[in-house]
Enzyme design. Structure first.
Site, mmCIF file in Angstrom:
data_model
loop_
_atom_site.group_PDB
_atom_site.id
_atom_site.type_symbol
_atom_site.label_atom_id
_atom_site.label_comp_id
_atom_site.label_asym_id
_atom_site.label_seq_id
_atom_site.Cartn_x
_atom_site.Cartn_y
_atom_site.Cartn_z
ATOM 1 N N LYS A 101 0.835 -1.210 0.000
ATOM 2 C CA LYS A 101 0.000 0.000 0.000
ATOM 3 C C LYS A 101 0.865 1.253 0.000
ATOM 4 C CE LYS A 101 -3.881 -2.401 2.119
ATOM 5 N NZ LYS A 101 -4.511 -2.859 3.379
ATOM 6 N N GLN A 160 -4.668 -1.596 9.643
ATOM 7 C CA GLN A 160 -4.650 -2.924 9.037
ATOM 8 C C GLN A 160 -5.308 -3.941 9.972
ATOM 9 O OE1 GLN A 160 -3.339 -3.625 5.836
ATOM 10 N NE2 GLN A 160 -4.271 -5.642 6.160
ATOM 11 N N ASP A 171 -11.012 3.108 4.235
ATOM 12 C CA ASP A 171 -11.398 1.698 4.154
ATOM 13 C C ASP A 171 -12.924 1.553 4.144
ATOM 14 O OD1 ASP A 171 -9.880 -0.504 3.748
ATOM 15 O OD2 ASP A 171 -9.504 -0.960 5.856
#
Lengths: 295, 295
Positions: A54, A98, A121
């Site tokens: 990422k 994460q 997200d």
């Protein structure tokens, strides 16, 4: 019929070019690059790979990447403090924590602590609510990628019958809302669904997001349907490891109009829609007109 | 088959008794009654009637009712100040701003300003997000009432095929999420849906929430289905005014297993689920165990 294979990798590359262009425009206007902060707690090897890729992709597209790695035994308080600090940081447009977090940490509190304007997200309950309510917000990356591929294939989705198999918060549920917003008639199916083959057989669009290797059979698919396969399962066949989706690809490809392969279909889209969301968040936070990038 | 007529008025009365009992328990424990604040801006006659009947019902069930009537020309700032004051008031458990607001006011900002813990109308985007995400929150009153009637009729809804016709934020969308949470396979249909009669004909549960007089015909209904009619339209027939639903009641009643009439079906449930939500909000805000009241 032999289905067209939907090349997610190629589409993602094209999207990446458009994002890089708009990131450069942003940087020129704002005097700084769009910024993505990624937080990793612990040292799960798969998570480490995701986080690194990422960061690499963000830099490649001309964005700033802030990587925060905390030890496995990080306390809830330390993590919440970091999120608060990233919320307050003007140069951070997107925050991604994460998952999964180590078990002693409460993921929901962490996600709810993220400023919804930076929730790239799309996991905050407020982001889910904005999506359902038709308000501008940030949409979970994987379903957003699926929608982009569908619109690229089909143009308008209005009036089409869609079935979403799987009802996770991350994929199935937001996917259903996105398709509904495109004026599809949407059926939400899952493990308790009766007569799944018959229901899949009525659908112009099939999105499979169950996580069970090849559970959707080719003969269920309606002739000419478009099939998006979100699943990835590792199977061993003839002594060799294979990555397969939720759909039996070989048989489905004889009936579908178009189908995503596994790997190379939905997978490459997920990281690129994360970049997309970071860019959108940056534009919105500055009050600039948000560029149209494919969904 | 002649359908059982679902008596919403009787069910609401029974629910009211249970709420009154739990309100009394709350009052004894907390040293104050559960409190519902209703805000009315302007003097729309229909809204005035609704607001008055909400206050009357709250008092009847042993709750405190706070009624705030503001003039038609109230500014956004004054209304936001009142919401902030009600948010801060410890004795207010539920806040309802009667809609529609006069045109010069921004409804969404007002709704978003309400403390989600007091959002007894379930209209805050965060409430919608909690519902989708399976987290405890407050659910829009009308769909909650429909769900209660369905569970009372059918017991477990797991594995049943449901269709929700209409996709409003107030009814259709939360209804679909509630049915999904009960493990129904849910189809979300609307004005762009193709072959609606065929789709309705597959469903074990039909929830009609379109607002078009008798648009769903009896011959569409599957034999033995349960039909919940949320619509109420005024029609003139043979020179007389009638209230009718979205479903052609007379013909549907020959095929359905059970059906709500209009009036007397879903209607009486809506005010009672508002009382339900106020009670739940009061228990949650105090950290008491939330009583089970039928949904």
């Amino acid at each position: 019929m032999t289905a067209q294979i939907i090349d997610g990798k190629a589409f993602a590359a094209g999207l990446g070019d458009r994002i890089a262009e708009k990131a450069a425009t942003f940087t020129e206007k704002a005097g700084r690059a769009p910024g993505l902060a990624v937080v990793l707690v612990g040292s799960d090897p798969a998570s480490e790979i995701y986080v690194r890729s990422k960061g690499r992709m963000a830099r490649k597209l001309g964005m700033e990447s802030f990587e925060h790695t905390l030890p496995e035994d990080t306390t809830q308080e330390t993590l919440m403090d970091l999120v608060a600090q990233l919320n307050a940081d003007e140069t951070v447009d997107g925050i991604l924590v994460q998952l999964p977090l180590p078990r002693h940490l409460d993921s929901l509190s962490v996600i709810e602590a993220i400023d919804p304007a930076k929730d790239v997200d799309g996991l905050h309950p407020l982001s889910a609510g904005y999506l359902t309510s038709g308000l501008p917000g940030l949409v979970s990356c994987t379903p957003l990628g699926c929608l982009m591929l569908l619109k690229d294939q089909l143009g308008s989705l209005s009036g089409l019958d869609a079935i979403v198999v799987g009802r996770s918060i991350l994929v199935g549920k937001p996917m259903a809302q996105l398709l509904l917003a495109e004026n599809c008639t949407v059926t939400m199916a899952h493990s308790r669904t009766a007569d799944l083959p018959e229901k899949v057989g009525k659908a112009d669009i099939v999105v499979a997001a169950v996580g069970q290797a090849e559970m959707i059979k080719g003969e269920w698919i309606k002739e000419g349907a478009t099939v998006i396969d979100v699943g990835t399962s590792r199977v061993i066949r003839d002594g060799e490891k294979h990555l397969v989706g939720d759909v039996d690809f070989a048989s489905a490809a004889t009936r579908a109009r178009a189908i995503t392969p596994v790997p190379g279909g939905v997978g490459p889209m997920t990281i690129m829609t994360l970049m997309h969301n970071t860019l959108i968040a940056a534009y919105r936070r500055k009050g600039y007109d948000v560029p149209e990038l494919g969904a």
